[in-house]
Enzyme design. Structure first.
Site, PDB file in Angstrom:
ATOM      1  N   CYS A   1       0.798  -1.242   0.000  1.00 35.43           N
ATOM      2  CA  CYS A   1       0.000   0.000   0.000  1.00 35.43           C
ATOM      3  C   CYS A   1       0.825   1.283   0.000  1.00 35.43           C
ATOM      4  O   CYS A   1       0.310   2.348  -0.331  1.00 35.43           O
ATOM      5  CB  CYS A   1      -0.932   0.010   1.201  1.00 35.43           C
ATOM      6  SG  CYS A   1      -2.037  -1.383   1.209  1.00 35.43           S
TER       7      CYS A   1
ATOM      8  N   HIS B   1      -3.207   7.141   2.725  1.00 37.63           N
ATOM      9  CA  HIS B   1      -3.617   5.825   2.225  1.00 37.63           C
ATOM     10  C   HIS B   1      -5.036   5.517   2.705  1.00 37.63           C
ATOM     11  O   HIS B   1      -5.366   5.698   3.876  1.00 37.63           O
ATOM     12  CB  HIS B   1      -2.644   4.755   2.724  1.00 37.63           C
ATOM     13  CG  HIS B   1      -3.106   3.361   2.457  1.00 37.63           C
ATOM     14  ND1 HIS B   1      -3.668   2.987   1.252  1.00 37.63           N
ATOM     15  CD2 HIS B   1      -3.109   2.245   3.235  1.00 37.63           C
ATOM     16  CE1 HIS B   1      -3.984   1.709   1.303  1.00 37.63           C
ATOM     17  NE2 HIS B   1      -3.663   1.235   2.494  1.00 37.63           N
TER      18      HIS B   1
ATOM     19  N   ASN C   1     -10.415  -0.362   0.261  1.00 37.90           N
ATOM     20  CA  ASN C   1      -8.952  -0.299   0.279  1.00 37.90           C
ATOM     21  C   ASN C   1      -8.434  -0.838  -1.056  1.00 37.90           C
ATOM     22  O   ASN C   1      -8.564  -2.030  -1.336  1.00 37.90           O
ATOM     23  CB  ASN C   1      -8.433  -1.142   1.456  1.00 37.90           C
ATOM     24  CG  ASN C   1      -6.923  -1.143   1.559  1.00 37.90           C
ATOM     25  OD1 ASN C   1      -6.222  -0.740   0.629  1.00 37.90           O
ATOM     26  ND2 ASN C   1      -6.410  -1.614   2.683  1.00 37.90           N
TER      27      ASN C   1
HETATM   28  N1  ACO Z   1     -18.178  -8.677   9.651  1.00 37.13           N
HETATM   29  C1  ACO Z   1     -18.537  -8.938  10.918  1.00 37.13           C
HETATM   30  N2  ACO Z   1     -17.636  -9.202  11.883  1.00 37.13           N
HETATM   31  C2  ACO Z   1     -16.342  -9.207  11.533  1.00 37.13           C
HETATM   32  C3  ACO Z   1     -15.914  -8.963  10.218  1.00 37.13           C
HETATM   33  C4  ACO Z   1     -16.886  -8.677   9.254  1.00 37.13           C
HETATM   34  N3  ACO Z   1     -16.595  -8.418   7.974  1.00 37.13           N
HETATM   35  N4  ACO Z   1     -14.565  -9.016  10.188  1.00 37.13           N
HETATM   36  C5  ACO Z   1     -14.150  -9.309  11.429  1.00 37.13           C
HETATM   37  N5  ACO Z   1     -15.216  -9.433  12.246  1.00 37.13           N
HETATM   38  C6  ACO Z   1     -15.223  -9.723  13.670  1.00 37.13           C
HETATM   39  C7  ACO Z   1     -14.009 -10.496  14.094  1.00 37.13           C
HETATM   40  O1  ACO Z   1     -14.178 -11.870  13.837  1.00 37.13           O
HETATM   41  C8  ACO Z   1     -13.948 -10.173  15.577  1.00 37.13           C
HETATM   42  O2  ACO Z   1     -14.866 -10.999  16.219  1.00 37.13           O
HETATM   43  P1  ACO Z   1     -14.497 -11.705  17.627  1.00 37.13           P
HETATM   44  O3  ACO Z   1     -14.230 -10.570  18.562  1.00 37.13           O
HETATM   45  O4  ACO Z   1     -15.709 -12.499  17.924  1.00 37.13           O
HETATM   46  O5  ACO Z   1     -13.276 -12.511  17.310  1.00 37.13           O
HETATM   47  C9  ACO Z   1     -14.478  -8.741  15.641  1.00 37.13           C
HETATM   48  O6  ACO Z   1     -15.176  -8.513  14.408  1.00 37.13           O
HETATM   49  C10 ACO Z   1     -13.419  -7.687  15.831  1.00 37.13           C
HETATM   50  O7  ACO Z   1     -12.335  -7.955  14.964  1.00 37.13           O
HETATM   51  P2  ACO Z   1     -11.091  -6.985  14.929  1.00 37.13           P
HETATM   52  O8  ACO Z   1     -10.079  -7.522  13.989  1.00 37.13           O
HETATM   53  O9  ACO Z   1     -10.670  -6.626  16.321  1.00 37.13           O
HETATM   54  O10 ACO Z   1     -11.762  -5.694  14.278  1.00 37.13           O
HETATM   55  P3  ACO Z   1     -11.156  -4.256  14.152  1.00 37.13           P
HETATM   56  O11 ACO Z   1     -11.965  -3.284  14.889  1.00 37.13           O
HETATM   57  O12 ACO Z   1      -9.664  -4.245  14.369  1.00 37.13           O
HETATM   58  O13 ACO Z   1     -11.379  -3.952  12.583  1.00 37.13           O
HETATM   59  C11 ACO Z   1     -10.177  -3.980  10.517  1.00 37.13           C
HETATM   60  C12 ACO Z   1     -10.835  -4.805  11.630  1.00 37.13           C
HETATM   61  C13 ACO Z   1     -11.238  -3.199   9.824  1.00 37.13           C
HETATM   62  C14 ACO Z   1      -9.501  -4.933   9.541  1.00 37.13           C
HETATM   63  C15 ACO Z   1      -9.129  -3.018  11.133  1.00 37.13           C
HETATM   64  O14 ACO Z   1      -8.316  -3.699  12.036  1.00 37.13           O
HETATM   65  C16 ACO Z   1      -8.261  -2.360  10.078  1.00 37.13           C
HETATM   66  O15 ACO Z   1      -8.698  -1.550   9.309  1.00 37.13           O
HETATM   67  N6  ACO Z   1      -6.945  -2.639  10.095  1.00 37.13           N
HETATM   68  C17 ACO Z   1      -5.997  -2.038   9.195  1.00 37.13           C
HETATM   69  C18 ACO Z   1      -6.005  -2.670   7.850  1.00 37.13           C
HETATM   70  C19 ACO Z   1      -5.028  -1.938   6.947  1.00 37.13           C
HETATM   71  O16 ACO Z   1      -4.829  -0.767   7.099  1.00 37.13           O
HETATM   72  N7  ACO Z   1      -4.359  -2.595   6.039  1.00 37.13           N
HETATM   73  C20 ACO Z   1      -3.388  -1.829   5.277  1.00 37.13           C
HETATM   74  C21 ACO Z   1      -2.703  -2.481   4.347  1.00 37.13           C
HETATM   75  S1  ACO Z   1      -3.677  -3.430   3.224  1.00 37.13           S
HETATM   76  C22 ACO Z   1      -2.537  -3.955   2.059  1.00 37.13           C
HETATM   77  O17 ACO Z   1      -1.353  -3.749   2.189  1.00 37.13           O
HETATM   78  C23 ACO Z   1      -3.038  -4.721   0.880  1.00 37.13           C
END
Ligand code: ACO
Length: 331
Positions: free
Chosen positions: A111, A258, A288
């Site tokens: 990214c 980003h 994304n």
């Molecule tokens: N729908 C419903 N529930 C979901 C989903 C979904 N699509 N995805 C995950 N959950 C659940 C998980 O299973 C978890 O449940 P649990 O607590 O029962 O285990 C809960 O939601 C919370 O999961 P977290 O991973 O803690 O969620 P978080 O608030 O961190 O959000 C996210 C996840 C959106 C991925 C966030 O962490 C994020 O944006 N991270 C950064 C990603 C990024 O910036 N990537 C950059 C590079 S990408 C690249 O290089 C190609």
């Protein structure tokens, strides 16, 4: 050194996929996706390849710059999802465009790639025989998405973007930061295909098991860890850049970060005490799109007049590797 954006272009596939569409694929909800990520829709390729999307973006950028492909001295492409290992996407574009005077280089910095190729362009433009560079990103993330994994599949979309930069005009890169933290490589993984070499020896598996064991070609991400890294790095890099050139956060007219998650942008804005209204957010409509999102952001901001000549613009990116980078531009 002068570094002016001469023309911009982007391409988002026509097919729009909503959160309701994602609900039919995995156990998720529009509410979860919107509140956790800010994403409402994303654009999916229905067959367009990465290079084809990039070609459309390049043609739009050249048209905006009123330049011929023959005026381009170098093509730099960032892609974490190239169609081929060989030939490179930049070579395919060089041929398709008829950019017969250009050499062509691909890089994969996930990214943060658009920051890296913009920075590379500035360094090559310092050479007397390079005057115009076509900076490109194209990402077909759907080709690497695991549509059974709700943690990742709701996040990604496809896009391409292109920017023609040159040393005429009054634009300038004031400073840049590029960096990597390979110790976080396991947080975001997409494996290449497995070799079918008939001379493979099984004991190598024991002597040197797969570095990221268990990961397959499809994208795996530890979102929570990447999230923390992103917020910390994004605000830190912007602070360091303005301090280095003797400016302040208030001097920044606009930020193009980003597009990974609206919450990351809001958290970084809060840390920097920077107004969200002066920050580009395209994540809502495109999800994304890895390194392509920054170029789409530049294109939209230039075409809508949101950024214009003389503005101070900060860009930042982070991603798999892990990698990070930021630029401070006088448009
Ligand atoms: N729908 C419903 N529930 C979901 C989903 C979904 N699509 N995805 C995950 N959950 C659940 C998980 O299973 C978890 O449940 P649990 O607590 O029962 O285990 C809960 O939601 C919370 O999961 P977290 O991973 O803690 O969620 P978080 O608030 O961190 O959000 C996210 C996840 C959106 C991925 C966030 O962490 C994020 O944006 N991270 C950064 C990603 C990024 O910036 N990537 C950059 C590079 S990408 C690249 O290089 C190609």
């Amino acid at each position: 050194m002068n570094y002016t954006i001469l023309g911009t272009g982007s391409y988002l596939p026509e097919r729009v996929v909503t959160n309701a569409d994602m609900e039919k694929l995995v156990d998720t909800s529009d509410e979860w996706i919107r509140t956790r990520t800010g994403i409402k829709t994303r654009h999916y390729s229905t067959g367009e390849t990465g290079w084809y999307m990039a070609l459309q973006a390049c043609q739009r950028a050249l048209e905006a710059a009123q330049m011929s492909p023959k005026d381009i001295d170098a093509i730099f492409v960032s892609s974490a999802t190239p169609d081929y290992m060989v030939p490179s996407t930049s070579c395919i574009l060089q041929g398709e465009l008829g950019a017969e005077n250009a050499f062509a280089i691909d890089i994969n910095v996930a990214c943060a790639g658009y920051i890296y190729v913009m920075d590379m362009a500035a360094r090559y433009l310092a050479s007397p025989n390079i005057n115009h560079v076509l900076v490109v990103s194209t990402e077909q993330l759907t080709a690497r998405t695991n549509f059974n994994d709700r943690n990742t599949c709701v996040l990604f979309g496809d896009a391409a973007s292109a920017t023609v930069v040159g040393k005429e005009g009054s634009g300038e890169i004031l400073t840049s930061i590029l960096g990597a933290d390979g110790t976080g490589g396991h947080l975001l993984v997409s494996k290449n295909f497995d070799p079918e070499n008939p001379f493979l020896e099984a004991d190598w598996q024991e002597r040197w098991p797969d570095r990221f064991e268990g990961h397959i070609q499809k994208l795996y991400m530890n979102g929570a860890e990447v999230y923390r890294f992103a917020v910390r790095k994004m605000s830190g890099m912007i602070k360091d850049m303005v301090a280095e050139v003797g400016l302040t956060i208030e001097d920044i007219d606009y930020m193009i970060p980003h597009q990974a998650n609206t919450r990351i942008l809001e958290a970084a804005a809060k840390r920097l005490k920077f107004p969200m209204e002066k920050m580009y957010t395209g994540i809502e409509k495109m999800g994304n799109t890895s390194s392509a999102g920054l170029g789409v952001g530049i294109d939209e901001c230039v075409r809508t007049g949101t950024i214009k000549s003389g503005d101070l613009v900060a860009m930042s990116g982070f991603g798999g590797g892990l990698t990070y980078g930021a630029l401070l531009l006088r448009i």
